[in-house]
Design a protein around this motif. Sequence first.
Motif, PDB file in Angstrom:
ATOM      1  N   SER A 233     -35.313  91.931  81.462  1.00 50.66           N
ATOM      2  CA  SER A 233     -36.170  90.814  81.864  1.00 50.66           C
ATOM      3  C   SER A 233     -36.456  89.932  80.658  1.00 50.66           C
ATOM      4  N   ALA A 234     -36.392  88.630  80.891  1.00 52.92           N
ATOM      5  CA  ALA A 234     -36.739  87.677  79.847  1.00 52.92           C
ATOM      6  C   ALA A 234     -38.177  87.211  79.961  1.00 52.92           C
ATOM      7  N   ARG A 235     -38.906  87.660  81.010  1.00 48.21           N
ATOM      8  CA  ARG A 235     -40.276  87.169  81.212  1.00 48.21           C
ATOM      9  C   ARG A 235     -41.324  88.266  81.321  1.00 48.21           C
ATOM     10  N   LEU A 236     -40.896  89.506  81.607  1.00 45.57           N
ATOM     11  CA  LEU A 236     -41.855  90.596  81.734  1.00 45.57           C
ATOM     12  C   LEU A 236     -42.058  91.314  80.403  1.00 45.57           C
ATOM     13  N   GLU A 237     -43.133  92.090  80.330  1.00 37.26           N
ATOM     14  CA  GLU A 237     -43.447  92.827  79.108  1.00 37.26           C
ATOM     15  C   GLU A 237     -42.389  93.899  78.851  1.00 37.26           C
ATOM     16  N   GLN A 238     -41.828  93.891  77.658  1.00 41.84           N
ATOM     17  CA  GLN A 238     -40.818  94.863  77.294  1.00 41.84           C
ATOM     18  C   GLN A 238     -41.430  96.265  77.244  1.00 41.84           C
ATOM     19  N   CYS A 239     -40.702  97.249  77.755  1.00 42.00           N
ATOM     20  CA  CYS A 239     -41.078  98.664  77.824  1.00 42.00           C
ATOM     21  C   CYS A 239     -42.115  98.960  78.904  1.00 42.00           C
ATOM     22  N   GLN A 240     -42.626  97.936  79.588  1.00 43.57           N
ATOM     23  CA  GLN A 240     -43.546  98.177  80.693  1.00 43.57           C
ATOM     24  C   GLN A 240     -42.753  98.633  81.920  1.00 43.57           C
ATOM     25  N   VAL A 241     -43.407  99.400  82.796  1.00 37.53           N
ATOM     26  CA  VAL A 241     -42.784  99.889  84.029  1.00 37.53           C
ATOM     27  C   VAL A 241     -43.346  99.103  85.208  1.00 37.53           C
ATOM     28  N   TYR A 242     -42.455  98.697  86.101  1.00 34.89           N
ATOM     29  CA  TYR A 242     -42.819  97.926  87.290  1.00 34.89           C
ATOM     30  C   TYR A 242     -42.211  98.579  88.530  1.00 34.89           C
TER      31      TYR A 242
ATOM     32  N   ASN B  30     -23.096  92.384  86.919  1.00 31.15           N
ATOM     33  CA  ASN B  30     -22.966  91.876  85.548  1.00 31.15           C
ATOM     34  C   ASN B  30     -24.191  92.208  84.707  1.00 31.15           C
ATOM     35  N   ILE B  31     -23.967  92.363  83.407  1.00 27.37           N
ATOM     36  CA  ILE B  31     -25.060  92.499  82.452  1.00 27.37           C
ATOM     37  C   ILE B  31     -25.589  91.101  82.155  1.00 27.37           C
ATOM     38  N   VAL B  32     -26.891  90.916  82.316  1.00 30.78           N
ATOM     39  CA  VAL B  32     -27.519  89.610  82.092  1.00 30.78           C
ATOM     40  C   VAL B  32     -28.105  89.581  80.683  1.00 30.78           C
ATOM     41  N   SER B  33     -27.868  88.479  79.980  1.00 36.10           N
ATOM     42  CA  SER B  33     -28.358  88.358  78.609  1.00 36.10           C
ATOM     43  C   SER B  33     -28.563  86.889  78.263  1.00 36.10           C
ATOM     44  N   GLY B  34     -29.522  86.635  77.393  1.00 34.27           N
ATOM     45  CA  GLY B  34     -29.709  85.289  76.852  1.00 34.27           C
ATOM     46  C   GLY B  34     -29.971  84.242  77.915  1.00 34.27           C
ATOM     47  N   VAL B  35     -29.241  83.132  77.832  1.00 36.71           N
ATOM     48  CA  VAL B  35     -29.484  81.993  78.725  1.00 36.71           C
ATOM     49  C   VAL B  35     -29.134  82.312  80.177  1.00 36.71           C
ATOM     50  N   ALA B  36     -28.399  83.393  80.434  1.00 35.58           N
ATOM     51  CA  ALA B  36     -28.046  83.744  81.813  1.00 35.58           C
ATOM     52  C   ALA B  36     -29.283  84.030  82.657  1.00 35.58           C
ATOM     53  N   TYR B  37     -30.396  84.408  82.028  1.00 36.28           N
ATOM     54  CA  TYR B  37     -31.626  84.640  82.776  1.00 36.28           C
ATOM     55  C   TYR B  37     -32.142  83.374  83.450  1.00 36.28           C
TER      56      TYR B  37
ATOM     57  N   ARG C  20     -38.721 100.501  87.553  1.00 34.40           N
ATOM     58  CA  ARG C  20     -37.885 100.036  86.454  1.00 34.40           C
ATOM     59  C   ARG C  20     -38.721  99.796  85.197  1.00 34.40           C
ATOM     60  N   GLY C  21     -38.233 100.338  84.076  1.00 38.41           N
ATOM     61  CA  GLY C  21     -38.817 100.057  82.772  1.00 38.41           C
ATOM     62  C   GLY C  21     -37.982  98.993  82.070  1.00 38.41           C
ATOM     63  N   ILE C  22     -38.627  98.004  81.491  1.00 38.47           N
ATOM     64  CA  ILE C  22     -37.914  96.877  80.884  1.00 38.47           C
ATOM     65  C   ILE C  22     -37.392  97.277  79.506  1.00 38.47           C
ATOM     66  N   SER C  23     -36.084  97.415  79.411  1.00 37.39           N
ATOM     67  CA  SER C  23     -35.449  97.894  78.183  1.00 37.39           C
ATOM     68  C   SER C  23     -34.966  96.775  77.279  1.00 37.39           C
ATOM     69  N   ASP C  24     -34.761  95.583  77.838  1.00 35.63           N
ATOM     70  CA  ASP C  24     -34.174  94.491  77.053  1.00 35.63           C
ATOM     71  C   ASP C  24     -34.410  93.169  77.767  1.00 35.63           C
ATOM     72  N   GLY C  25     -34.034  92.079  77.106  1.00 32.13           N
ATOM     73  CA  GLY C  25     -34.149  90.762  77.705  1.00 32.13           C
ATOM     74  C   GLY C  25     -34.954  89.781  76.877  1.00 32.13           C
ATOM     75  N   ALA C  26     -35.806  90.280  75.978  1.00 29.86           N
ATOM     76  CA  ALA C  26     -36.592  89.383  75.136  1.00 29.86           C
ATOM     77  C   ALA C  26     -35.699  88.623  74.170  1.00 29.86           C
ATOM     78  N   ALA C  27     -34.568  89.222  73.819  1.00 33.58           N
ATOM     79  CA  ALA C  27     -33.585  88.587  72.938  1.00 33.58           C
ATOM     80  C   ALA C  27     -32.194  88.881  73.492  1.00 33.58           C
TER      81      ALA C  27
END
Length: 206
Positions: free
Chosen positions: A69-78, A128-135, A165-172
Amino acid sequence: MLTEVGDKRVLFLMAAEAEYGPCLRALFKPVMTGVGPVEAAVVATATLAELERKGALPELVVSLGSAGSARLEQCQVYQANALAYRDMDAAPLGFEKGVTPFLDLPARVTLPAVIPDLPSASLSTGANIVSGVAYQGIAEDMVDMESFAIWRACQRFDRSLLVLRGISDGAAPLEGLHSWTEYLDIIDGRLAAAVQKLQLHLQSVA
Protein backbone atom coordinates in the motif's frame (compact mmCIF):
# COMPACT_ATOMS: atom_id res chain seq x y z
CA MET A 1 -6.09 -28.47 7.84
CA LEU A 2 -8.91 -27.00 9.95
CA THR A 3 -8.54 -25.11 13.22
CA GLU A 4 -11.24 -25.38 15.89
CA VAL A 5 -12.11 -21.98 17.36
CA GLY A 6 -14.83 -22.29 19.96
CA ASP A 7 -17.49 -24.35 18.20
CA LYS A 8 -16.45 -23.21 14.71
CA ARG A 9 -14.19 -24.75 12.11
CA VAL A 10 -11.80 -22.23 10.54
CA LEU A 11 -9.68 -22.75 7.42
CA PHE A 12 -6.58 -20.56 7.30
CA LEU A 13 -5.01 -19.91 3.89
CA MET A 14 -1.64 -18.27 3.22
CA ALA A 15 0.36 -17.75 0.05
CA ALA A 16 4.01 -18.15 1.04
CA GLU A 17 6.11 -19.68 3.82
CA ALA A 18 8.00 -16.39 4.25
CA GLU A 19 4.82 -14.86 5.71
CA TYR A 20 4.26 -17.72 8.16
CA GLY A 21 6.48 -16.70 11.05
CA PRO A 22 6.86 -18.08 14.59
CA CYS A 23 3.98 -16.08 16.08
CA LEU A 24 1.48 -17.45 13.55
CA ARG A 25 3.00 -20.94 13.75
CA ALA A 26 2.08 -21.01 17.43
CA LEU A 27 -1.61 -20.49 16.59
CA PHE A 28 -2.54 -22.59 13.55
CA LYS A 29 -1.32 -24.53 10.53
CA PRO A 30 -2.52 -23.01 7.24
CA VAL A 31 -3.00 -24.44 3.80
CA MET A 32 -0.43 -22.81 1.53
CA THR A 33 -1.96 -21.73 -1.76
CA GLY A 34 1.12 -20.50 -3.59
CA VAL A 35 1.45 -17.01 -5.07
CA GLY A 36 -1.02 -15.37 -7.44
CA PRO A 37 -4.70 -15.64 -8.32
CA VAL A 38 -4.41 -18.82 -10.39
CA GLU A 39 -2.61 -20.81 -7.72
CA ALA A 40 -4.91 -19.41 -5.01
CA ALA A 41 -8.04 -20.33 -6.96
CA VAL A 42 -6.82 -23.87 -7.69
CA VAL A 43 -5.72 -24.68 -4.14
CA ALA A 44 -8.63 -22.97 -2.36
CA THR A 45 -11.18 -24.71 -4.59
CA ALA A 46 -9.51 -28.11 -4.28
CA THR A 47 -9.24 -27.75 -0.49
CA LEU A 48 -12.88 -26.74 -0.06
CA ALA A 49 -14.01 -29.53 -2.41
CA GLU A 50 -12.12 -32.10 -0.32
CA LEU A 51 -13.62 -30.75 2.89
CA GLU A 52 -17.10 -30.79 1.36
CA ARG A 53 -16.60 -34.43 0.36
CA LYS A 54 -15.70 -35.20 3.99
CA GLY A 55 -18.71 -33.25 5.29
CA ALA A 56 -16.37 -30.88 7.11
CA LEU A 57 -16.63 -27.50 5.39
CA PRO A 58 -15.42 -24.65 7.61
CA GLU A 59 -17.76 -22.00 8.97
CA LEU A 60 -15.11 -19.39 8.12
CA VAL A 61 -12.19 -19.12 5.71
CA VAL A 62 -9.39 -16.73 6.65
CA SER A 63 -6.94 -15.52 4.02
CA LEU A 64 -3.99 -13.79 5.64
CA GLY A 65 -0.54 -12.52 4.78
CA SER A 66 1.11 -9.38 3.48
CA ALA A 67 -0.06 -6.64 1.14
CA GLY A 68 1.35 -3.51 -0.45
CA SER A 69 0.00 0.00 0.00
CA ALA A 70 1.17 3.49 -0.84
CA ARG A 71 -1.39 5.15 1.47
CA LEU A 72 -1.87 2.91 4.52
CA GLU A 73 0.37 2.66 7.57
CA GLN A 74 3.28 0.32 6.93
CA CYS A 75 3.30 -2.85 9.11
CA GLN A 76 -0.28 -2.19 10.25
CA VAL A 77 -2.83 -5.01 9.88
CA TYR A 78 -6.18 -4.42 8.16
CA GLN A 79 -9.25 -6.52 7.45
CA ALA A 80 -10.52 -6.15 3.89
CA ASN A 81 -13.94 -4.54 3.58
CA ALA A 82 -14.03 -4.67 -0.24
CA LEU A 83 -12.32 -6.68 -2.99
CA ALA A 84 -11.58 -5.86 -6.62
CA TYR A 85 -9.97 -7.90 -9.42
CA ARG A 86 -7.55 -5.57 -11.19
CA ASP A 87 -6.52 -8.07 -13.88
CA MET A 88 -9.96 -8.13 -15.47
CA ASP A 89 -10.39 -5.57 -18.25
CA ALA A 90 -13.02 -6.27 -20.90
CA ALA A 91 -13.61 -2.56 -21.58
CA PRO A 92 -13.15 -2.98 -25.39
CA LEU A 93 -16.30 -5.14 -25.29
CA GLY A 94 -18.22 -2.50 -23.38
CA PHE A 95 -17.82 -3.90 -19.85
CA GLU A 96 -16.71 -1.79 -16.90
CA LYS A 97 -13.07 -2.36 -16.03
CA GLY A 98 -12.89 -4.99 -13.29
CA VAL A 99 -16.17 -6.63 -14.27
CA THR A 100 -15.95 -10.23 -15.51
CA PRO A 101 -18.13 -10.59 -18.63
CA PHE A 102 -21.40 -12.50 -18.16
CA LEU A 103 -20.84 -12.88 -14.42
CA ASP A 104 -23.39 -11.09 -12.27
CA LEU A 105 -20.85 -9.35 -10.01
CA PRO A 106 -19.87 -5.69 -9.64
CA ALA A 107 -16.32 -4.44 -10.14
CA ARG A 108 -15.94 -4.21 -6.38
CA VAL A 109 -17.54 -6.60 -3.88
CA THR A 110 -17.99 -5.82 -0.20
CA LEU A 111 -16.96 -7.94 2.77
CA PRO A 112 -18.33 -7.59 6.29
CA ALA A 113 -16.00 -6.46 9.06
CA VAL A 114 -15.60 -9.46 11.36
CA ILE A 115 -13.09 -8.41 14.04
CA PRO A 116 -14.22 -5.54 16.28
CA ASP A 117 -11.78 -2.61 16.56
CA LEU A 118 -9.52 -3.81 13.73
CA PRO A 119 -9.18 -1.20 10.96
CA SER A 120 -10.66 -1.98 7.55
CA ALA A 121 -9.45 -1.15 4.04
CA SER A 122 -10.28 -2.04 0.45
CA LEU A 123 -8.11 -4.53 -1.43
CA SER A 124 -7.18 -5.01 -5.09
CA THR A 125 -6.12 -8.50 -6.25
CA GLY A 126 -4.06 -9.17 -9.37
CA ALA A 127 -1.18 -11.18 -10.77
CA ASN A 128 1.30 -8.29 -10.89
CA ILE A 129 3.55 -6.83 -8.21
CA VAL A 130 2.57 -3.18 -7.72
CA SER A 131 5.31 -0.65 -7.00
CA GLY A 132 5.98 3.07 -7.22
CA VAL A 133 3.80 5.08 -9.60
CA ALA A 134 1.72 1.98 -10.45
CA TYR A 135 -0.26 2.63 -7.25
CA GLN A 136 -1.71 5.75 -8.87
CA GLY A 137 -3.83 3.58 -11.16
CA ILE A 138 -5.41 1.59 -8.32
CA ALA A 139 -8.44 2.91 -6.47
CA GLU A 140 -8.27 0.43 -3.58
CA ASP A 141 -6.23 1.02 -0.42
CA MET A 142 -4.00 -2.05 -0.65
CA VAL A 143 -2.94 -4.72 -3.12
CA ASP A 144 -2.37 -8.46 -2.99
CA MET A 145 -2.31 -11.41 -5.39
CA GLU A 146 -4.75 -13.97 -3.95
CA SER A 147 -7.79 -12.70 -2.05
CA PHE A 148 -10.32 -12.13 -4.83
CA ALA A 149 -9.60 -15.60 -6.22
CA ILE A 150 -10.09 -17.14 -2.78
CA TRP A 151 -13.34 -15.20 -2.37
CA ARG A 152 -14.65 -16.67 -5.64
CA ALA A 153 -13.83 -20.17 -4.36
CA CYS A 154 -15.63 -19.40 -1.10
CA GLN A 155 -18.64 -18.20 -3.10
CA ARG A 156 -18.77 -21.52 -4.90
CA PHE A 157 -19.08 -23.35 -1.57
CA ASP A 158 -21.18 -20.68 0.19
CA ARG A 159 -18.49 -20.02 2.80
CA SER A 160 -17.71 -16.74 4.58
CA LEU A 161 -14.28 -15.14 4.01
CA LEU A 162 -12.19 -12.91 6.24
CA VAL A 163 -9.11 -11.29 4.70
CA LEU A 164 -6.32 -10.06 6.99
CA ARG A 165 -3.37 -8.22 5.49
CA GLY A 166 -0.28 -6.63 7.02
CA ILE A 167 1.27 -3.85 4.93
CA SER A 168 4.78 -4.99 4.05
CA ASP A 169 5.72 -2.44 1.39
CA GLY A 170 4.54 0.41 -0.81
CA ALA A 171 5.85 3.51 0.95
CA ALA A 172 8.80 3.44 -1.46
CA PRO A 173 9.40 1.66 -4.79
CA LEU A 174 10.46 -1.97 -4.46
CA GLU A 175 14.15 -2.68 -4.96
CA GLY A 176 14.07 -6.45 -4.84
CA LEU A 177 12.85 -9.34 -2.72
CA HIS A 178 14.29 -7.80 0.44
CA SER A 179 11.92 -4.84 0.09
CA TRP A 180 9.05 -7.29 0.66
CA THR A 181 10.60 -9.48 3.37
CA GLU A 182 12.17 -6.71 5.49
CA TYR A 183 9.18 -6.25 7.81
CA LEU A 184 7.54 -9.67 7.63
CA ASP A 185 8.70 -10.47 11.17
CA ILE A 186 6.80 -7.46 12.53
CA ILE A 187 3.75 -8.34 10.44
CA ASP A 188 3.88 -11.92 11.74
CA GLY A 189 3.40 -10.69 15.29
CA ARG A 190 0.66 -8.25 14.37
CA LEU A 191 -1.23 -10.79 12.27
CA ALA A 192 -1.01 -13.20 15.20
CA ALA A 193 -2.53 -10.55 17.46
CA ALA A 194 -5.37 -10.09 14.94
CA VAL A 195 -5.96 -13.85 14.84
CA GLN A 196 -6.13 -13.92 18.64
CA LYS A 197 -8.73 -11.13 18.50
CA LEU A 198 -10.65 -13.24 15.98
CA GLN A 199 -10.49 -16.25 18.29
CA LEU A 200 -11.86 -14.23 21.21
CA HIS A 201 -14.61 -12.80 19.02
CA LEU A 202 -15.69 -16.20 17.70
CA GLN A 203 -15.70 -17.63 21.21
CA SER A 204 -17.81 -14.72 22.45
CA VAL A 205 -20.48 -15.28 19.78
CA ALA A 206 -20.51 -19.07 20.07
